[in-house]
Design an enzyme around this catalytic site. Sequence first.
Site, PDB file in Angstrom:
ATOM      1  N   GLU A  78      -0.269   7.042  -2.682  1.00 25.85           N
ATOM      2  CA  GLU A  78      -0.111   6.770  -1.248  1.00 25.85           C
ATOM      3  C   GLU A  78       0.969   7.693  -0.678  1.00 25.85           C
ATOM      4  O   GLU A  78       1.728   8.299  -1.443  1.00 25.85           O
ATOM      5  CB  GLU A  78       0.291   5.306  -1.016  1.00 25.85           C
ATOM      6  CG  GLU A  78       1.553   4.903  -1.759  1.00 25.85           C
ATOM      7  CD  GLU A  78       2.290   3.736  -1.117  1.00 25.85           C
ATOM      8  OE1 GLU A  78       2.412   3.725   0.113  1.00 25.85           O
ATOM      9  OE2 GLU A  78       2.760   2.862  -1.860  1.00 25.85           O
ATOM     10  N   LYS A 110       3.187   4.476  10.160  1.00 33.00           N
ATOM     11  CA  LYS A 110       2.577   3.738   9.051  1.00 33.00           C
ATOM     12  C   LYS A 110       1.091   3.461   9.314  1.00 33.00           C
ATOM     13  O   LYS A 110       0.724   2.998  10.395  1.00 33.00           O
ATOM     14  CB  LYS A 110       3.360   2.428   8.895  1.00 33.00           C
ATOM     15  CG  LYS A 110       3.029   1.605   7.686  1.00 33.00           C
ATOM     16  CD  LYS A 110       4.083   0.507   7.527  1.00 33.00           C
ATOM     17  CE  LYS A 110       3.643  -0.568   6.559  1.00 33.00           C
ATOM     18  NZ  LYS A 110       4.687  -1.603   6.406  1.00 33.00           N
ATOM     19  N   SER A 123       0.536  -9.088   3.320  1.00 31.67           N
ATOM     20  CA  SER A 123       0.154  -7.674   3.356  1.00 31.67           C
ATOM     21  C   SER A 123      -1.350  -7.489   3.207  1.00 31.67           C
ATOM     22  O   SER A 123      -2.000  -8.154   2.394  1.00 31.67           O
ATOM     23  CB  SER A 123       0.860  -6.921   2.230  1.00 31.67           C
ATOM     24  OG  SER A 123       0.417  -5.579   2.216  1.00 31.67           O
ATOM     25  N   ALA A 124      -1.878  -6.542   3.979  1.00 32.37           N
ATOM     26  CA  ALA A 124      -3.291  -6.171   3.864  1.00 32.37           C
ATOM     27  C   ALA A 124      -3.580  -5.522   2.506  1.00 32.37           C
ATOM     28  O   ALA A 124      -4.746  -5.355   2.135  1.00 32.37           O
ATOM     29  CB  ALA A 124      -3.665  -5.215   4.992  1.00 32.37           C
ATOM     30  N   VAL A 164      -0.719   1.190   0.674  1.00 30.53           N
ATOM     31  CA  VAL A 164      -1.622   0.875  -0.444  1.00 30.53           C
ATOM     32  C   VAL A 164      -3.028   0.572   0.077  1.00 30.53           C
ATOM     33  O   VAL A 164      -4.019   1.106  -0.429  1.00 30.53           O
ATOM     34  CB  VAL A 164      -1.072  -0.318  -1.263  1.00 30.53           C
ATOM     35  CG1 VAL A 164      -2.112  -0.827  -2.267  1.00 30.53           C
ATOM     36  CG2 VAL A 164       0.226   0.073  -1.979  1.00 30.53           C
ATOM     37  N   LYS A 211       6.833  -5.980  -4.493  1.00 28.91           N
ATOM     38  CA  LYS A 211       8.235  -5.817  -4.084  1.00 28.91           C
ATOM     39  C   LYS A 211       8.972  -7.138  -4.135  1.00 28.91           C
ATOM     40  O   LYS A 211       8.461  -8.171  -3.717  1.00 28.91           O
ATOM     41  CB  LYS A 211       8.290  -5.188  -2.695  1.00 28.91           C
ATOM     42  CG  LYS A 211       8.010  -3.688  -2.783  1.00 28.91           C
ATOM     43  CD  LYS A 211       7.676  -3.103  -1.461  1.00 28.91           C
ATOM     44  CE  LYS A 211       6.362  -3.698  -0.971  1.00 28.91           C
ATOM     45  NZ  LYS A 211       5.987  -3.210   0.349  1.00 28.91           N
TER      46      LYS A 211
HETATM   47  N1  PSU Z   1       6.495  -0.076  -2.170  1.00 24.23           N
HETATM   48  C1  PSU Z   1       7.507   0.820  -2.131  1.00 24.23           C
HETATM   49  N2  PSU Z   1       7.731   1.519  -1.011  1.00 24.23           N
HETATM   50  C2  PSU Z   1       6.916   1.387   0.069  1.00 24.23           C
HETATM   51  C3  PSU Z   1       5.833   0.462   0.035  1.00 24.23           C
HETATM   52  C4  PSU Z   1       5.674  -0.244  -1.116  1.00 24.23           C
HETATM   53  O1  PSU Z   1       8.216   0.999  -3.113  1.00 24.23           O
HETATM   54  O2  PSU Z   1       7.139   2.077   1.048  1.00 24.23           O
HETATM   55  C5  PSU Z   1       4.877   0.385   1.171  1.00 24.23           C
HETATM   56  C6  PSU Z   1       3.474   0.566   0.602  1.00 24.23           C
HETATM   57  O3  PSU Z   1       2.852   1.595   1.332  1.00 24.23           O
HETATM   58  C7  PSU Z   1       2.802  -0.767   0.833  1.00 24.23           C
HETATM   59  C8  PSU Z   1       3.459  -1.172   2.121  1.00 24.23           C
HETATM   60  O4  PSU Z   1       1.410  -0.664   0.927  1.00 24.23           O
HETATM   61  O5  PSU Z   1       4.827  -0.838   1.881  1.00 24.23           O
HETATM   62  C9  PSU Z   1       3.264  -2.632   2.437  1.00 24.23           C
HETATM   63  O6  PSU Z   1       3.658  -2.863   3.737  1.00 24.23           O
HETATM   64  P1  PSU Z   1       3.345  -4.278   4.422  1.00 24.23           P
HETATM   65  O7  PSU Z   1       4.271  -5.246   3.749  1.00 24.23           O
HETATM   66  O8  PSU Z   1       3.660  -4.090   5.879  1.00 24.23           O
HETATM   67  O9  PSU Z   1       1.908  -4.563   4.172  1.00 24.23           O
HETATM   68 MN    MN Z   2       3.177  -7.242   6.588  1.00 20.81          MN
END
Ligand code: PSU
Ligand code: MN
Length: 305
Positions: free
Chosen positions: A28, A88, A143-144, A109, A162
């Site tokens: 990604e 993003k 998250s999607a 992702v 995370k």
């Molecule tokens: N893990 C990391 N750094 C990141 C992300 C994940 O170490 O920047 C990013 C990935 O692109 C993941 C996104 O898909 O955060 C998820 O964001 P959200 O929680 O808004 O879905």
């Molecule tokens: Mn989110």
Amino acid sequence: MTTAAFSPTLSPEVSKALANRQPIVALESTIFSNLGLPTPANREALERCLRVIRELGAVPAVTAVLDGVARIGLRDDEHERILGAARKVAERDLAVAIGEGWNFGATTVSASLALAAAAGVRVFATGGIGGVHRGAELHGDVSADLSALARHPVVTVSAGAKSFLDLPRTLEMLETLGVPVIGHRCDEFPAFTVISSGLKLTHRIDDLDVLARVAAVRRQFGGGMLVCTPVPAAQAIDAAKMNDAINRALRTADSRGVTGAAVTPMVLAEIAADTSGEAVRANLALAENNARLAADIAVRLTPLS
Ligand code: PSU
Ligand code: MN
């Protein structure tokens, strides 16, 4: 009337690798952009991931939207562009980023899995996936990434999810969605920069050939799967220490009224600053480690299909 299925633009290298049935690992771009890692750690992370994938005989394929074009596989001079300021792009944003011609849309992702699947790339590496956020029972932020993992027939390799997420609910949601979660060299769900969440996994497979066979069968069922492996021990962060940094970062996000897609980049930046680079070093080590495992799987999976 029917519409043609979407296909991203392939780099010559990725296009050749697909034609010659060579192993490919998708990456990604969000983690390498200013939304994921600070400069210059983002450059180092990207270089280490690209190098380790190539060393194992696979072709790296970074996904991004550049000048309104969805891409999989970039030239070296184009890799520079994903290190900068980004907007993003989750899976649902792809159409907007392409239709509006965004200069640089950093794929998450979910967007990367959609592009990898559309191109026929079977393995994808990231740092930590997104998941169910803490407090989701109130605000509903999930998250999607999770539903994308279920729908796209691609193997994702990560160091779990995370650690600032609600990890028990994230694992439950993966089960609900029907995503197999497999530990490689671990019995418990890794917590990103922390070795373990303490949550037991249903499956552990250390043998890479078996892992590749499972991935090949899973593909026949039409969905994705998540292979988890912990951050290398030398760079791992102590769980209690990380938890303090997370709680401070989440309080900051809350007090600033940050919600939705902005939460993850903000919390990552706060934790990076708060741990004087320790979290960033751990992030680099786990990203490289995941890229290595993804390449190991891709090399064994490609001849099976
Ligand atoms: N893990 C990391 N750094 C990141 C992300 C994940 O170490 O920047 C990013 C990935 O692109 C993941 C996104 O898909 O955060 C998820 O964001 P959200 O929680 O808004 O879905
Ligand atoms: Mn989110």
